[in-house]
Design a protein around this motif. Structure first.
Motif, PDB file in Angstrom:
ATOM      1  N   LYS A  29       0.870  -1.174   0.000  1.00 24.91           N
ATOM      2  CA  LYS A  29       0.000   0.000   0.000  1.00 24.91           C
ATOM      3  C   LYS A  29       0.904   1.219   0.000  1.00 24.91           C
ATOM      4  CE  LYS A  29      -3.777   2.318   2.154  1.00 24.91           C
ATOM      5  NZ  LYS A  29      -5.079   2.155   2.659  1.00 24.91           N
ATOM      6  N   CYS A  30       0.593   2.160  -0.879  1.00 31.25           N
ATOM      7  CA  CYS A  30       1.419   3.356  -0.993  1.00 31.25           C
ATOM      8  C   CYS A  30       0.524   4.553  -1.303  1.00 31.25           C
ATOM      9  CB  CYS A  30       2.471   3.169  -2.094  1.00 31.25           C
ATOM     10  SG  CYS A  30       1.767   2.914  -3.732  1.00 31.25           S
ATOM     11  N   ASN A  31       1.145   5.698  -1.382  1.00 36.69           N
ATOM     12  CA  ASN A  31       0.439   6.899  -1.796  1.00 36.69           C
ATOM     13  C   ASN A  31       0.012   6.693  -3.252  1.00 36.69           C
ATOM     14  OD1 ASN A  31      -0.256   9.446  -2.772  1.00 36.69           O
ATOM     15  ND2 ASN A  31       1.403  10.484  -1.710  1.00 36.69           N
ATOM     16  N   MET A  69       2.239   5.557  -7.225  1.00 36.88           N
ATOM     17  CA  MET A  69       2.134   4.210  -7.804  1.00 36.88           C
ATOM     18  C   MET A  69       2.910   4.085  -9.113  1.00 36.88           C
ATOM     19  SD  MET A  69      -1.795   3.150  -6.990  1.00 36.88           S
ATOM     20  CE  MET A  69      -1.681   1.627  -7.875  1.00 36.88           C
ATOM     21  N   ASN A  70       2.779   5.067  -9.983  1.00 35.24           N
ATOM     22  CA  ASN A  70       3.484   5.012 -11.261  1.00 35.24           C
ATOM     23  C   ASN A  70       4.996   5.069 -11.031  1.00 35.24           C
ATOM     24  OD1 ASN A  70       3.621   4.914 -14.117  1.00 35.24           O
ATOM     25  ND2 ASN A  70       4.027   7.117 -14.129  1.00 35.24           N
ATOM     26  N   PHE A  71       5.429   5.911 -10.115  1.00 39.27           N
ATOM     27  CA  PHE A  71       6.852   6.003  -9.795  1.00 39.27           C
ATOM     28  C   PHE A  71       7.392   4.658  -9.307  1.00 39.27           C
ATOM     29  CE2 PHE A  71      10.049   6.597  -6.455  1.00 39.27           C
ATOM     30  CZ  PHE A  71      11.066   7.164  -7.205  1.00 39.27           C
ATOM     31  N   ILE A  72       6.671   4.028  -8.394  1.00 42.04           N
ATOM     32  CA  ILE A  72       7.105   2.738  -7.849  1.00 42.04           C
ATOM     33  C   ILE A  72       7.164   1.688  -8.956  1.00 42.04           C
ATOM     34  CG2 ILE A  72       6.448   0.853  -6.291  1.00 42.04           C
ATOM     35  CD1 ILE A  72       5.379   3.076  -4.394  1.00 42.04           C
ATOM     36  N   SER A  73       6.163   1.660  -9.824  1.00 43.75           N
ATOM     37  CA  SER A  73       6.166   0.708 -10.941  1.00 43.75           C
ATOM     38  C   SER A  73       7.360   0.933 -11.852  1.00 43.75           C
ATOM     39  CB  SER A  73       4.878   0.839 -11.756  1.00 43.75           C
ATOM     40  OG  SER A  73       3.784   0.413 -11.012  1.00 43.75           O
ATOM     41  N   GLY A  78      -6.255   1.080  -7.585  1.00 45.74           N
ATOM     42  CA  GLY A  78      -5.516   2.303  -7.862  1.00 45.74           C
ATOM     43  C   GLY A  78      -5.854   3.458  -6.941  1.00 45.74           C
ATOM     44  N   LYS A  79      -7.137   3.673  -6.672  1.00 46.84           N
ATOM     45  CA  LYS A  79      -7.533   4.808  -5.833  1.00 46.84           C
ATOM     46  C   LYS A  79      -7.066   4.659  -4.394  1.00 46.84           C
ATOM     47  CE  LYS A  79     -11.455   6.162  -8.597  1.00 46.84           C
ATOM     48  NZ  LYS A  79     -12.893   6.387  -8.655  1.00 46.84           N
ATOM     49  N   GLU A  80      -6.857   3.408  -3.966  1.00 43.37           N
ATOM     50  CA  GLU A  80      -6.393   3.159  -2.602  1.00 43.37           C
ATOM     51  C   GLU A  80      -4.876   2.994  -2.530  1.00 43.37           C
ATOM     52  OE1 GLU A  80      -8.586  -0.089  -0.928  1.00 43.37           O
ATOM     53  OE2 GLU A  80     -10.446   0.634  -1.830  1.00 43.37           O
TER      54      GLU A  80
END
Length: 97
Positions: free
Chosen positions: A23-25, A29-33, A50-52
């Motif tokens: 779980k992240c901000n 999410m795109n940065f982590i991917s 995605g929203k969570e």
């Protein structure tokens, strides 16, 4: 023709994968991917919610330690909200629901 020894090795390939749920901000999410993909796809990131901000990271057991190091660095330097909320192993019935 392939030798019996080689055929035996090829028939016993490891099939287990590790599916970490993080779980992240949601904005990160795109940065982590992209970071995960930048490490020669050490894991396959998959958006669960995605929203969570919930991502699945599917990896080989050989890369779990390296993946934890990458996630620790991301948490320390980019997203302090990042946390591992589950480890689904290779149970795909749970992983895809």
């Amino acid at each position: 023709m392939l030798s019996e020894e080689l055929l035996k090795k090829l028939s016993n390939v490891p099939r287990k994968s590790v599916n970490l749920v993080i779980k992240c901000n949601p904005e990160k999410m795109n940065f982590i991917s992209m970071v995960i993909n930048g490490y020669d796809r050490i894991a396959l990131p998959r958006t669960r919610y995605g929203k969570e901000g919930i991502l699945d990271l599917i990896t080989s057991p050989d890369f779990v330690e390296d993946l934890y190091l990458i996630l620790d660095d991301i948490k320390k330097n980019h997203d302090p909200t990042l946390e591992i909320i589950g480890e689904l192993g290779d149970n795909w019935l749970i992983a895809v629901t």
